[in-house]
Design an enzyme around this catalytic site. Structure first.
Site, PDB file in Angstrom:
ATOM      1  N   ASP A   1       0.832  -1.205   0.000  1.00 41.17           N
ATOM      2  CA  ASP A   1       0.000   0.000   0.000  1.00 41.17           C
ATOM      3  C   ASP A   1       0.870   1.261   0.000  1.00 41.17           C
ATOM      4  O   ASP A   1       1.973   1.243  -0.568  1.00 41.17           O
ATOM      5  CB  ASP A   1      -0.916  -0.061   1.240  1.00 41.17           C
TER       6      ASP A   1
ATOM      7  N   HIS B   1      -3.550   5.953   3.456  1.00 43.63           N
ATOM      8  CA  HIS B   1      -4.360   4.797   3.095  1.00 43.63           C
ATOM      9  C   HIS B   1      -3.843   3.505   3.725  1.00 43.63           C
ATOM     10  O   HIS B   1      -4.610   2.697   4.263  1.00 43.63           O
ATOM     11  CB  HIS B   1      -4.355   4.710   1.564  1.00 43.63           C
TER      12      HIS B   1
ATOM     13  N   SER C   1     -11.350  -0.978  -0.706  1.00 45.93           N
ATOM     14  CA  SER C   1     -10.081  -0.894   0.030  1.00 45.93           C
ATOM     15  C   SER C   1     -10.251  -1.268   1.486  1.00 45.93           C
ATOM     16  O   SER C   1      -9.300  -1.702   2.126  1.00 45.93           O
ATOM     17  CB  SER C   1      -9.529   0.537   0.001  1.00 45.93           C
TER      18      SER C   1
END
Ligand code: CA
Ligand code: CA
Ligand code: CA
Length: 700
Positions: A382, A433, A633
């Site tokens: 990520d 994220h 996600s």
């Protein structure tokens, strides 16, 4: 995807795009956004531009040496190693996809070349949710004169204890008096939709002169059911729907559903009360409900309190003792399975509806067996990781796999420090994220913040997404490194992963298997019995068009919501003649801000979204915080956490066993939803941690 035979060539997709699949961002800890997502560059999205090739050399050659010679000869620049004797090359000038494929095909014929793959770059873009209306149309019919209305309508509740959670209703009537010489072909039944104040046909034609009809699926307890009936008559080959009789209404009933706690999970003599989320009429089974809470602690007498409200105070608790609480909802038909909340102290647990509510992942049941093992490593490929007190003891050494220093933003290419330096672009705050994803999987079980699905497993952050996205060759290198393969001159990973989470997606191009360096890596991961979870994508479109979910061998996860249906943005299955719906393997809660209101019963915690660890820095790293987000996600790491719990119980599970268990233990989607009625459209069901972990235990 796990079950997919290749379907990409069957569909023609517009070159839209997505990457890192957050739909909405709410970066502050306490103000949870429940507004419609602004869709601003949630994270990287793919433009699908071919930026180079990945060449896999035969095992017998020194791939580094051959690659250097190769670069000179073909007028392409040598890039970084990918692993499995594969090396990335960059195009000196821009290539179209077709030119790239043509060069790839030519190079495949070269000596020492075992495979050639096209490398793409995934750049920032915007998420635009397309409209997706589904309409049902009844057949047209004609006849000279229609029948008169059926008479003596009656509708009764037929709930029975053999199927206690399922409301059943029986409709009966008498035939019309005037048929005008025609014969009865059957009856049409409509139901009233209060939202649009319209009637819609639920049974197009009973194809029988019988004047009763049982509804045993698709009903919701507590939600009024209003029906009307018309006769369908025919003369010769033509048919016509007659007049409707007067309508009848009942409220169907069932046993109640499990209540959901609204605050911390334990009571003490100092704080002797407990609160739960108000239940909707449907959750109450359409009947009055009484709640009984039971507080217990070892060596203490059990204390109960009973109420019809949403709060209950225990009397007579012993001082300085922490009690565990079980809450049971009871109505005239029966009671819901009691929900025990033993031991969870994390203060935001009440926001984590996706762990324990009816269409959550049943985490408590799994935790009674395991909360995970630190030797179970989950690689989070990520944006990297930030410092966070709710993650610190669970994060192990990872790697920064971003080749391009400009995109990396940390002053160099690949290095051993996967710290997320932020992906701020003008007008858009850094997303952090990777930190949100990591918290969903393994935020620590302590007294602060949230609790992860697998709060005792290890997170291995591998950074591939930088300022403007990431390249396929770096993602492939990250997967190879995660599973312990040699990647060029990089140090070998001393803690190979059992689970890999890729909350990444792009629908800018379709082909994974024949030209993708990622497929090369995923195939190696599956062979090593490492389970790879990928996001299905947020385009409200076909998942089979979203890379890398459309690669083969990974488990592609769609996002479900509080109500047990598809989250509005989640990609879905593509209908094939041979295999039915393909593209999404399974769903997990990913949050849905448009499903945040419980009908007549309050709001879903965290605005219906997924609450997890974040950072409050707008550009560079600031302070650790928490926030609600939604997207596939978020769904993929929920599933990854469940798989990590499974491997924690039995580390030598095969990847295939993991998939078979997930498949057979999944929770069915809610009755009457799109996901339930179109089998496979949202995958096999919703991941169920408790059932999956119990199934692993049963294997031993
Ligand atoms: Ca770096
Ligand atoms: Ca770095
Ligand atoms: Ca915590």
């Amino acid at each position: 995807m796990k079950r997919l035979h290749r379907v990409f060539s069957l569909v023609d997709f517009a070159p839209l795009a997505v990457f890192a699949l957050v739909v909405a961002s709410a970066l502050t800890a306490l103000s949870v956004s429940s507004q419609v997502p602004t869709n601003t560059a949630d994270q990287a999205q793919g433009n699908g531009q071919a930026i180079g090739l990945v060449v896999k050399f035969s095992d017998s050659v020194d791939s580094g040496k051959v690659a250097s010679a190769f670069a000179n000869r073909e007028n392409i620049l040598l890039g970084d190693a990918v692993g499995q004797n594969a090396v990335a090359f960059k195009f000196k000038t821009s290539f179209t996809e077709i030119q790239a494929k043509s060069l790839a095909d030519a190079l495949k014929a070269e000596p020492n070349v075992a495979g050639v793959y096209i490398d793409h770059f995934i750049a920032a873009a915007r998420f635009v949710a397309p409209a997706n209306g589904i309409h049902w149309a009844g057949p047209k019919s004609t006849v000279l004169r229609s029948a008169s209305a059926p008479l003596s309508m009656a509708l009764v509740d037929m709930w029975n204890s053999a199927t206690p959670t399922n409301p059943i209703a029986k409709l009966s009537w008498k035939p019309p008096t005037n048929l005008f010489g025609a014969k009865i072909l059957g009856y049409r039944i409509d139901s009233y939709e209060p939202a649009g104040k319209t009637w819609s046909t639920v049974v197009d034609n009973t194809q029988s002169a019988t004047t009763t009809f049982i509804f045993n699926q698709g009903l919701t307890a507590g939600v009024p059911l209003r029906l009307r009936v018309a006769a369908i008559t025919y003369v010769g080959s033509t048919a016509k729907v007659g007049s409707y009789g007067s309508s009848v209404v009942i409220v169907p009933t069932s046993v109640p559903q499990s209540p959901v706690f609204a605050n911390g999970s334990t009571v003490t003599s100092i704080a002797p009360s407990i609160t739960w989320i108000a239940q909707s009429p449907a959750q109450k089974g359409g009947l009055p409900v009484t709640y009984t809470a039971t507080a217990s602690a070892s060596g203490q007498s059990t204390v109960t309190c009973t109420t019809t409200n949403i709060r209950c105070k225990f009397a007579g608790l012993s001082p300085n003792v922490t009690y565990s609480v079980t809450l049971t909802a009871t109505n005239a038909h029966g009671y819901a399975s009691a929900l025990s909340v033993v031991g969870v102290q994390d203060v935001y647990y009440s926001k984590q509806w996706y762990l324990g509510s009816n269409y959550g992942v049943n985490a408590q049941a799994a935790w009674s067996i395991t909360q995970g093992n630190p030797s179970t490593v989950v690689a989070v490929i990520d944006t990297g990781i930030t410092n966070h007190p709710d993650l610190k003891d669970n994060v192990i050494t990872g790697y920064d796999m971003i080749s391009d220093p400009a995109n990396a933003g940390d002053g160099n290419g690949r290095d051993a420090d996967p710290t997320d330096v932020g992906d701020y672009t003008p007008g858009n705050s850094s997303s952090w994220h990777g930190t949100h994803v990591a918290g969903i999987i393994a935020a620590e079980a302590n007294s602060i913040g949230i609790i992860g699905v697998a709060p005792k497993v290890s997170i291995e952050p591998i950074r591939v997404l930088g300022k403007t996205g990431g390249s396929e060759s770096d993602i492939a290198a990250a997967i190879n490194w995660a599973i312990g393969l040699k990647v060029g001159t990089l140090p070998i990973n001393q803690n190979p992963a059992k689970v890999i989470n890729l909350s990444i997606g792009s629908n800018s191009y379709q082909d994974c298997t024949s030209y993708s360096p990622t497929q090369l890596a995923i195939t190696a991961a599956v062979k090593a019995n490492v389970t790879m979870l990928t996001a299905a994508g947020n385009n409200n479109n076909y998942a089979a068009a979203s890379y890398p979910g459309n690669c083969y061998g990974n488990i592609t996860v769609g996002a479900s919501n509080y109500s047990g249906d598809r989250a509005y943005y989640s990609n879905f299955g593509y209908l094939t003649k041979k295999d039915g719906y393909v593209g999404v393997d399974i769903s997990a809660p990913g949050g849905d801000d448009q499903d945040s209101v419980i009908p007549n019963g309050g709001t879903v915690p965290a605005g219906g979204e997924i609450y997890s660890t974040l950072n409050d820095g707008k550009t560079v790293q600031g302070n650790p915080t928490y926030g609600a987000e939604e997207g596939t996600s978020m769904a993929s790491p929920v599933a990854a956490g469940v798989v990590a719990l499974m491997y924690s119980v039995k580390p030598n599970l095969t990847d295939d066993q993991v998939w078979q268990i997930l498949k057979t233990t999944a929770t069915p989607f809610a009755n009457g939803t799109e996901c339930a009625s179109l089998s496979g459209y949202c995958g096999i069901g919703i991941v169920n941690a408790g059932a999956a972990v119990a199934a692993v235990v049963a294997l031993r």
